[in-house]
Motif scaffolding. Structure first.
Motif, PDB file in Angstrom:
ATOM      1  N   ALA A 114       0.820  -1.097   0.091  1.00  0.00           N
ATOM      2  CA  ALA A 114      -0.080  -0.090   0.018  1.00  0.00           C
ATOM      3  C   ALA A 114       0.722   1.225  -0.111  1.00  0.00           C
ATOM      4  O   ALA A 114       0.476   2.259  -0.547  1.00  0.00           O
ATOM      5  N   SER A 115       2.064   1.100   0.767  1.00  0.00           N
ATOM      6  CA  SER A 115       2.902   2.625   0.861  1.00  0.00           C
ATOM      7  C   SER A 115       3.670   2.730  -0.660  1.00  0.00           C
ATOM      8  O   SER A 115       3.895   3.815  -0.748  1.00  0.00           O
ATOM      9  N   GLY A 116       3.546   1.754  -1.670  1.00  0.00           N
ATOM     10  CA  GLY A 116       3.931   1.742  -2.920  1.00  0.00           C
ATOM     11  C   GLY A 116       5.154   1.129  -2.928  1.00  0.00           C
ATOM     12  O   GLY A 116       6.223   1.453  -2.727  1.00  0.00           O
ATOM     13  N   LEU A 117       5.379   0.236  -3.873  1.00  0.00           N
ATOM     14  CA  LEU A 117       6.494  -0.744  -4.410  1.00  0.00           C
ATOM     15  C   LEU A 117       7.159   0.401  -5.471  1.00  0.00           C
ATOM     16  O   LEU A 117       6.504   0.951  -6.306  1.00  0.00           O
ATOM     17  N   PRO A 118       8.535   0.500  -5.189  1.00  0.00           N
ATOM     18  CA  PRO A 118       9.193   1.311  -6.301  1.00  0.00           C
ATOM     19  C   PRO A 118       9.230   0.869  -7.696  1.00  0.00           C
ATOM     20  O   PRO A 118       9.108  -0.338  -7.973  1.00  0.00           O
ATOM     21  N   PHE A 119       8.991   1.806  -8.514  1.00  0.00           N
ATOM     22  CA  PHE A 119       9.059   1.349  -9.839  1.00  0.00           C
ATOM     23  C   PHE A 119       8.170   0.446 -10.426  1.00  0.00           C
ATOM     24  O   PHE A 119       8.312  -0.328 -11.416  1.00  0.00           O
ATOM     25  N   LEU A 188      16.623   2.729  -2.344  1.00  0.00           N
ATOM     26  CA  LEU A 188      17.625   3.708  -2.679  1.00  0.00           C
ATOM     27  C   LEU A 188      18.983   3.165  -2.493  1.00  0.00           C
ATOM     28  O   LEU A 188      19.936   3.397  -3.179  1.00  0.00           O
ATOM     29  N   ASP A 189      18.945   2.676  -1.015  1.00  0.00           N
ATOM     30  CA  ASP A 189      20.286   2.293  -0.835  1.00  0.00           C
ATOM     31  C   ASP A 189      20.759   0.953  -1.486  1.00  0.00           C
ATOM     32  O   ASP A 189      22.190   0.839  -1.810  1.00  0.00           O
ATOM     33  N   GLU A 190      19.854   0.061  -1.734  1.00  0.00           N
ATOM     34  CA  GLU A 190      20.291  -1.128  -2.456  1.00  0.00           C
ATOM     35  C   GLU A 190      20.401  -0.745  -3.827  1.00  0.00           C
ATOM     36  O   GLU A 190      21.361  -1.643  -4.434  1.00  0.00           O
ATOM     37  N   ALA A 191      19.794   0.360  -4.363  1.00  0.00           N
ATOM     38  CA  ALA A 191      20.311   0.794  -5.694  1.00  0.00           C
ATOM     39  C   ALA A 191      21.641   1.425  -5.906  1.00  0.00           C
ATOM     40  O   ALA A 191      22.121   1.395  -6.984  1.00  0.00           O
ATOM     41  N   GLY A 192      22.259   1.563  -4.808  1.00  0.00           N
ATOM     42  CA  GLY A 192      23.498   2.020  -4.918  1.00  0.00           C
ATOM     43  C   GLY A 192      23.728   3.774  -4.446  1.00  0.00           C
ATOM     44  O   GLY A 192      25.076   4.133  -4.442  1.00  0.00           O
ATOM     45  N   LYS A 316      12.326  -4.695  -8.090  1.00  0.00           N
ATOM     46  CA  LYS A 316      11.690  -5.961  -8.255  1.00  0.00           C
ATOM     47  C   LYS A 316      11.989  -7.047  -7.220  1.00  0.00           C
ATOM     48  O   LYS A 316      11.321  -7.673  -6.649  1.00  0.00           O
ATOM     49  N   LYS A 317      13.074  -6.774  -6.440  1.00  0.00           N
ATOM     50  CA  LYS A 317      13.709  -7.696  -5.543  1.00  0.00           C
ATOM     51  C   LYS A 317      12.844  -7.269  -4.295  1.00  0.00           C
ATOM     52  O   LYS A 317      12.686  -8.043  -3.236  1.00  0.00           O
ATOM     53  N   THR A 318      12.713  -6.072  -3.984  1.00  0.00           N
ATOM     54  CA  THR A 318      12.114  -5.478  -2.741  1.00  0.00           C
ATOM     55  C   THR A 318      10.689  -5.813  -3.159  1.00  0.00           C
ATOM     56  O   THR A 318       9.972  -6.129  -1.801  1.00  0.00           O
ATOM     57  N   TRP A 319       9.956  -6.099  -4.144  1.00  0.00           N
ATOM     58  CA  TRP A 319       8.872  -6.608  -4.132  1.00  0.00           C
ATOM     59  C   TRP A 319       8.329  -7.871  -3.576  1.00  0.00           C
ATOM     60  O   TRP A 319       7.527  -8.120  -3.277  1.00  0.00           O
TER      61      TRP A 319
END
Length: 346
Positions: A114-119, A188-192, A316-319
């Protein structure tokens, strides 16, 4: 014989008085039946959503119930911490509140989605369709109902960054120091990128002095309200996420105490609020961004396609992590991925 007309004359004022009194009775009864709800918000009173969402809701409910239900509003922190609002409504300490879904992560397994999966979503209408036409809002309500809470998403809208220097490559992105929070900070951390959490009051000076290179606070309206555009001239698109980041929650016990008619009025107003505020917010976003472009020299920085693609893969990994929280979360995630595939995004 003369007494009869006199009797009639005396009787007439008494009859008029009786009629007047009977006419006032419904008003007196209504006054005795007034129900008052206390409402704790997660918005400060200076926030545009406090006025545009919460005050609007108060006015609509009071107007449609003819004043039988009245809302007493409290801004963020006035009664207790915003993170405590869900529990307070669940326990019936207050009758209504507004929260971010993240504040109920420990109770609602669907809160992360609900908070919003990125991208995930690319347009606001897609998020609205997923909530209202594909049953996600019903899933949220079913889960919240287990805690004695009626859940209603206030609106869906984008979260977008502002940065001091444009992002033209993946290297530019990974060099960023970004103020973030919640699930987006982890993403954003995991993205670098390098991220940090700062409270709202510290954000402007942090941007101004270079402690951070970018930040997100809603989208254009949020950035404008925080004066970010004075020191950060690039508004980044696409959105980091598009989600129902604001939620109205109601104590089911309080709702059940209302008449059936007033219960339906409250639910109807809440459902209408979703569409009204989503559309209004989109309009206000466009106005705020165009004003920033014209008056403050802000430029729209569209992320290069290769940067978007790499961010999407990390996202997608965070999803998948959110889908592991419960069977319902797994079901919602599968529903979402099917929807995105149908749209050609996966």
């Amino acid at each position: 014989m003369k007494l009869k007309p006199l009797f009639k004359k005396l009787l007439l004022p008494a009859s008029v008085a009786a009629l007047a009194a009977s006419a006032l009775l419904p008003q007196w009864a209504a006054a005795q039946e007034v129900t008052k709800w206390r409402v704790q918000s997660h918005w400060p009173s200076a926030s545009s959503s406090y006025e545009d969402s919460l005050v609007r809701l108060k006015n609509e409910i009071e107007r449609r119930t003819d004043g039988r239900l009245q809302l007493q509003l409290f801004e963020a922190g006035a009664l207790f911490k915003p993170q405590e609002t869900f529990n307070a409504v669940s326990r019936g300490i207050i009758q209504m509140g507004t929260i971010s879904p993240g504040y109920a992560q420990d109770k609602i397994s669907l809160a992360g989605i609900a908070s919003g999966l990125p991208f995930a979503f690319q347009n606001v209408w897609e998020t609205a369709y997923f909530h209202k036409h594909m049953g996600f809002e019903d899933m949220l309500r079913e889960e919240a109902a287990q805690h004695g809470v009626y859940w209603s998403t206030d609106k869906v809208y984008p979260t977008e960054m502002v940065v001091k220097n444009p992002i033209n490559s993946w290297e530019d992105f990974t060099k960023l120091k970004i103020r973030s929070s919640g699930a987006l900070q982890k993403f954003l951390d995991e993205a670098g990128a390098s991220t940090t959490y700062l409270p709202g009051g510290e954000l402007y000076p942090a941007l101004d002095t270079g402690v951070v290179d970018g930040a997100h606070w809603g989208a254009a309206q949020g950035a404008a309200s925080m004066s970010f555009y004075e020191v950060a001239k690039y508004h980044v698109k696409p959105a980091l996420n598009i989600a129902g980041t604001d939620v109205i929650i109601v104590s089911q016990k309080a709702l059940d105490k209302l008449s059936e008619r007033d219960q339906e009025i409250v639910k109807q107003v809440l459902d209408e609020q979703f569409w009204y505020r989503t559309n209004e917010y989109l309009y206000q976003e466009q106005i705020a961004l165009q004003k920033a472009i014209k008056e403050q020299g802000v430029k729209v920085n569209v992320l290069p396609e290769d940067v978007q693609a790499r961010l999407r893969e990390v996202a997608k990994k965070t999803w998948e992590e959110e889908g592991k929280r419960s069977e319902k979360a797994a079901e919602a995630l599968e529903k979402l991925k099917t929807f995105l595939a149908d749209l050609g995004y996966l």
